[in-house]
Design a protein around this motif. Structure first.
Motif, mmCIF file in Angstrom:
data_model
loop_
_atom_site.group_PDB
_atom_site.id
_atom_site.type_symbol
_atom_site.label_atom_id
_atom_site.label_comp_id
_atom_site.label_asym_id
_atom_site.label_seq_id
_atom_site.Cartn_x
_atom_site.Cartn_y
_atom_site.Cartn_z
ATOM 1 N N GLU A 118 2.852 8.020 -1.673
ATOM 2 C CA GLU A 118 3.853 7.407 -2.558
ATOM 3 C C GLU A 118 3.653 5.886 -2.648
ATOM 4 O OE1 GLU A 118 6.087 7.008 -5.117
ATOM 5 O OE2 GLU A 118 7.028 8.833 -4.332
ATOM 6 N N ILE A 119 3.439 5.404 -3.871
ATOM 7 C CA ILE A 119 3.239 3.951 -4.052
ATOM 8 C C ILE A 119 4.470 3.302 -4.680
ATOM 9 C CG2 ILE A 119 2.123 4.188 -6.325
ATOM 10 C CD1 ILE A 119 0.625 1.698 -4.030
ATOM 11 N N ASN A 120 5.250 4.109 -5.444
ATOM 12 C CA ASN A 120 6.428 3.522 -6.101
ATOM 13 C C ASN A 120 7.493 3.187 -5.063
ATOM 14 O OD1 ASN A 120 5.356 3.789 -8.651
ATOM 15 N ND2 ASN A 120 6.078 5.891 -8.864
ATOM 16 N N CYS A 132 -10.354 5.853 -4.853
ATOM 17 C CA CYS A 132 -10.008 4.482 -4.461
ATOM 18 C C CYS A 132 -11.094 3.495 -4.912
ATOM 19 C CB CYS A 132 -9.830 4.405 -2.954
ATOM 20 S SG CYS A 132 -9.360 2.746 -2.444
ATOM 21 N N PRO A 133 -10.739 2.487 -5.693
ATOM 22 C CA PRO A 133 -11.771 1.572 -6.208
ATOM 23 C C PRO A 133 -12.366 0.667 -5.147
ATOM 24 C CG PRO A 133 -9.584 0.824 -6.867
ATOM 25 C CD PRO A 133 -9.391 2.150 -6.176
ATOM 26 N N VAL A 134 -11.712 0.537 -3.997
ATOM 27 C CA VAL A 134 -12.241 -0.372 -2.975
ATOM 28 C C VAL A 134 -12.576 0.356 -1.673
ATOM 29 C CG1 VAL A 134 -11.138 -2.458 -3.876
ATOM 30 C CG2 VAL A 134 -9.861 -0.993 -2.324
ATOM 31 N N ALA A 135 -12.693 1.669 -1.745
ATOM 32 C CA ALA A 135 -13.049 2.491 -0.584
ATOM 33 C C ALA A 135 -12.140 2.209 0.608
ATOM 34 C CB ALA A 135 -14.525 2.282 -0.224
ATOM 35 N N ALA A 136 -10.842 2.198 0.360
ATOM 36 C CA ALA A 136 -9.898 1.908 1.451
ATOM 37 C C ALA A 136 -9.339 3.182 2.086
ATOM 38 C CB ALA A 136 -8.743 1.056 0.918
ATOM 39 N N ILE A 137 -9.668 4.360 1.512
ATOM 40 C CA ILE A 137 -9.080 5.600 2.032
ATOM 41 C C ILE A 137 -10.135 6.366 2.841
ATOM 42 C CG2 ILE A 137 -7.880 7.735 1.410
ATOM 43 C CD1 ILE A 137 -7.174 6.472 -1.254
ATOM 44 N N ARG A 138 -9.702 6.826 4.012
ATOM 45 C CA ARG A 138 -10.596 7.628 4.856
ATOM 46 C C ARG A 138 -9.890 8.922 5.245
ATOM 47 N NH1 ARG A 138 -11.571 2.408 7.590
ATOM 48 N NH2 ARG A 138 -9.642 2.804 8.719
ATOM 49 N N CYS A 184 -6.827 -2.421 0.824
ATOM 50 C CA CYS A 184 -6.063 -1.843 -0.290
ATOM 51 C C CYS A 184 -5.587 -2.936 -1.255
ATOM 52 C CB CYS A 184 -4.864 -1.077 0.282
ATOM 53 S SG CYS A 184 -3.750 -0.450 -0.977
ATOM 54 N N ILE A 185 -5.804 -2.711 -2.539
ATOM 55 C CA ILE A 185 -5.351 -3.680 -3.539
ATOM 56 C C ILE A 185 -4.085 -3.182 -4.248
ATOM 57 C CG2 ILE A 185 -7.574 -4.821 -3.941
ATOM 58 C CD1 ILE A 185 -7.931 -2.934 -6.376
ATOM 59 N N CYS A 186 -3.448 -2.155 -3.704
ATOM 60 C CA CYS A 186 -2.154 -1.653 -4.194
ATOM 61 C C CYS A 186 -2.225 -1.252 -5.672
ATOM 62 C CB CYS A 186 -1.046 -2.682 -4.007
ATOM 63 S SG CYS A 186 -0.971 -3.350 -2.357
ATOM 64 N N CYS A 187 -3.349 -0.601 -6.053
ATOM 65 C CA CYS A 187 -3.493 -0.256 -7.469
ATOM 66 C C CYS A 187 -2.737 1.021 -7.818
ATOM 67 C CB CYS A 187 -4.968 -0.097 -7.823
ATOM 68 S SG CYS A 187 -5.721 1.331 -7.031
ATOM 69 N N GLU A 244 -5.985 8.234 5.764
ATOM 70 C CA GLU A 244 -5.418 6.951 6.194
ATOM 71 C C GLU A 244 -5.941 5.848 5.274
ATOM 72 O OE1 GLU A 244 -6.609 6.375 10.222
ATOM 73 O OE2 GLU A 244 -8.671 5.825 9.700
ATOM 74 N N VAL A 245 -5.159 4.786 5.182
ATOM 75 C CA VAL A 245 -5.507 3.686 4.284
ATOM 76 C C VAL A 245 -5.767 2.430 5.106
ATOM 77 C CG1 VAL A 245 -4.567 2.138 2.493
ATOM 78 C CG2 VAL A 245 -4.213 4.597 2.323
ATOM 79 N N ASP A 246 -6.893 1.797 4.807
ATOM 80 C CA ASP A 246 -7.165 0.490 5.417
ATOM 81 C C ASP A 246 -6.384 -0.551 4.615
ATOM 82 O OD1 ASP A 246 -8.130 -1.950 6.147
ATOM 83 O OD2 ASP A 246 -10.238 -1.330 6.250
ATOM 84 N N PRO A 291 0.839 -1.216 0.000
ATOM 85 C CA PRO A 291 0.000 0.000 0.000
ATOM 86 C C PRO A 291 0.870 1.262 0.000
ATOM 87 C CG PRO A 291 -0.656 -1.507 1.753
ATOM 88 C CD PRO A 291 0.623 -2.035 1.201
ATOM 89 N N PRO A 292 0.272 2.404 -0.356
ATOM 90 C CA PRO A 292 1.078 3.640 -0.399
ATOM 91 C C PRO A 292 1.581 4.044 0.981
ATOM 92 C CG PRO A 292 -1.257 4.100 -0.700
ATOM 93 C CD PRO A 292 -1.122 2.628 -0.721
ATOM 94 N N LYS A 293 2.745 4.715 0.963
ATOM 95 C CA LYS A 293 3.267 5.284 2.217
ATOM 96 C C LYS A 293 2.860 6.762 2.226
ATOM 97 C CE LYS A 293 7.468 2.612 2.018
ATOM 98 N NZ LYS A 293 8.587 2.801 1.112
ATOM 99 N N ALA A 350 -4.020 4.095 -7.644
ATOM 100 C CA ALA A 350 -4.902 5.145 -8.186
ATOM 101 C C ALA A 350 -4.897 6.404 -7.333
ATOM 102 C CB ALA A 350 -6.330 4.611 -8.318
ATOM 103 N N CYS A 351 -4.522 6.291 -6.042
ATOM 104 C CA CYS A 351 -4.516 7.466 -5.175
ATOM 105 C C CYS A 351 -3.261 8.317 -5.382
ATOM 106 C CB CYS A 351 -4.623 7.042 -3.709
ATOM 107 S SG CYS A 351 -3.476 5.734 -3.258
ATOM 108 N N TYR A 352 -2.238 7.754 -5.964
ATOM 109 C CA TYR A 352 -0.958 8.465 -6.065
ATOM 110 C C TYR A 352 -0.984 9.643 -7.050
ATOM 111 C CZ TYR A 352 4.033 9.057 -7.080
ATOM 112 O OH TYR A 352 5.272 9.574 -7.299
HETATM 113 S S1 SF4 Z 1 -3.423 1.981 -3.754
HETATM 114 FE FE1 SF4 Z 1 -5.453 1.784 -4.732
HETATM 115 S S2 SF4 Z 1 -6.597 0.464 -3.337
HETATM 116 FE FE2 SF4 Z 1 -4.813 1.201 -2.188
HETATM 117 S S3 SF4 Z 1 -5.540 3.015 -1.133
HETATM 118 FE FE3 SF4 Z 1 -4.655 3.728 -3.064
HETATM 119 S S4 SF4 Z 1 -6.405 3.805 -4.486
HETATM 120 FE FE4 SF4 Z 1 -7.056 2.555 -2.721
#
Ligand code: SF4
Ligand code: SF4
Length: 360
Positions: free
Chosen positions: A252-254, A215-221, A238-241, A232-234, A194-196, A243-245
């Protein structure tokens, strides 16, 4: 003193320019009147018009990210050895157009002498279509252009010969969510963590509601961290896509270690002979290892060589696997088949954000 008369605003032309001004005269004369085409040799197409006129296309590979000296060199070749016309294909091949058959071989010789391989036509591995990578985009996890250059250096023979069962279209994509497409073989980034979140920056940089909506899975609040508005991210959801970056760079997801490369096969955009198909995951967790990405090259070459030996004439990669079956594919390639290859997430229909609304 009288005010000078205001000048009328000149319209700004945007969009596609008139293509006819750039076309070879033979193409203009025979526009929409082509009768048939053939491939006299690898890298050469001959189009014959109803009028009897013929036009030869000589296709060569380029490194795509080109410096000015290389562009000038390609233009000089067009002026001296062709008839002043060339174009680039979507896969970064350069195509020179000549009406005079006598010019074809000297043009090929010159391109080869300058280090541009001639090929990529018919049942070959043509140039890889790729996304922008580190040079142009602000979110890539790898350098798609670099993967292409490294891989095409290894696939030179497959480019200059037409000895595959059918054409092979390879694609790369440097994030998981945006450009890129279906390919016979696709090399795509794969985030595994998941993103840092840099909480100090979120409030200054990100529009939090739009990040939550992405977020496609509603993991961000929304959350208050150290007294500052943040997110914050649940991590269970999180499916590590990634999309939030893009809308929120502090997420940061990279990651040099946890952003990997995955290989997918059997995708096809076209519906010329059958329905388009989605590619499917065959290998994941390969290290993102610039500048030559040897682990990726090894897997791609293995798949290609087995496809060449085992597929029937005219079978595309996906058709070949459908015929022999996926268990046989994994047996032949010796790639490990794991539980992660199976899409068994039943929640997708209910929970994936599948609305077609545009969000800002
Ligand atoms: S990486 Fe994707 S699934 Fe994870 S919090 Fe960001 S948008 Fe949501
Ligand atoms: S695939 Fe993603 S990271 Fe790569 S150029 Fe497209 S948007 Fe940027």
């Amino acid at each position: 003193m009288a005010e000078p008369a205001a000048k009328p605003r000149t319209p700004i032309e945007s969009g596609v320019p008139d293509p006819f001004q750039y076309m070879h005269p033979t193409t203009i004369r025979n526009f929409g009147q082509w009768k048939y085409h053939e491939r006299p040799q690898p890298g050469v197409l001959k189009h014959v018009a109803e009028s009897g006129e013929a036009l030869y296309t000589v296709r060569a590979g380029t490194q795509r990210q080109m410096d000015l000296a290389t562009v000038r060199k390609l233009c000089d070749i067009a002026d001296e050895f062709a008839e002043g016309h060339f174009r680039f294909t979507i896969r970064s091949n350069i195509e020179y157009l000549v009406a005079d058959e006598a010019k074809v071989q000297p043009l090929i010789d010159k391109l080869r002498a300058e280090g541009f391989p001639v090929g990529g036509t018919g049942p070959s591995v043509t140039m890889i279509s790729h996304t922008q990578g580190w040079l142009h985009c602000d979110i890539p996890g790898t350098d798609a252009s670099g993967v292409v250059k490294a891989l095409m250096d290894e696939l030179h023979d497959e480019f200059v010969r037409e000895d595959m069962p059918n054409r092979v279209h390879i694609t790369t994509s440097c994030c998981q969510i945006n450009c890129g497409g279906q390919g016979d073989i696709a090399i795509n980034i794969q985030h595994t963590k998941p993103p840092k979140i840099n909480h100090d920056l979120v409030a200054n940089v990100c529009e939090r509601p739009s990040v939550v909506a992405r977020c496609p899975v509603a993991a961000i609040r929304p959350a208050l961290v150290n007294g500052k508005p943040s997110l914050e991210v649940d991590e269970q959801k999180c499916i590590c896509c990634g999309a939030c970056y893009p809308p929120c760079p502090p997420m940061e997801i990279n990651d040099p270690e946890h952003s990997k490369l995955a290989i997918w096969i059997g995708g096809n955009h076209s519906n010329a002979r059958g329905a388009p198909t989605f590619h499917k995951l065959v290998c994941s967790g390969l290290p993102n290892n610039p500048p030559r990405w040897p682990e990726v090259a090894e897997v791609v070459k293995k798949i290609l060589h087995i496809y060449r030996e085992d597929a029937r004439d005219y079978e595309r990669v996906g058709e070949w696997v459908e015929r022999i079956g996926w268990p046989r594919f994994f047996e032949l390639t010796n790639l490990p088949f794991t539980k992660f290859h199976i899409e068994n997430w039943r929640g997708s229909r209910q929970t994936l954000n599948a609305s077609a609304h545009v969000r800002f």
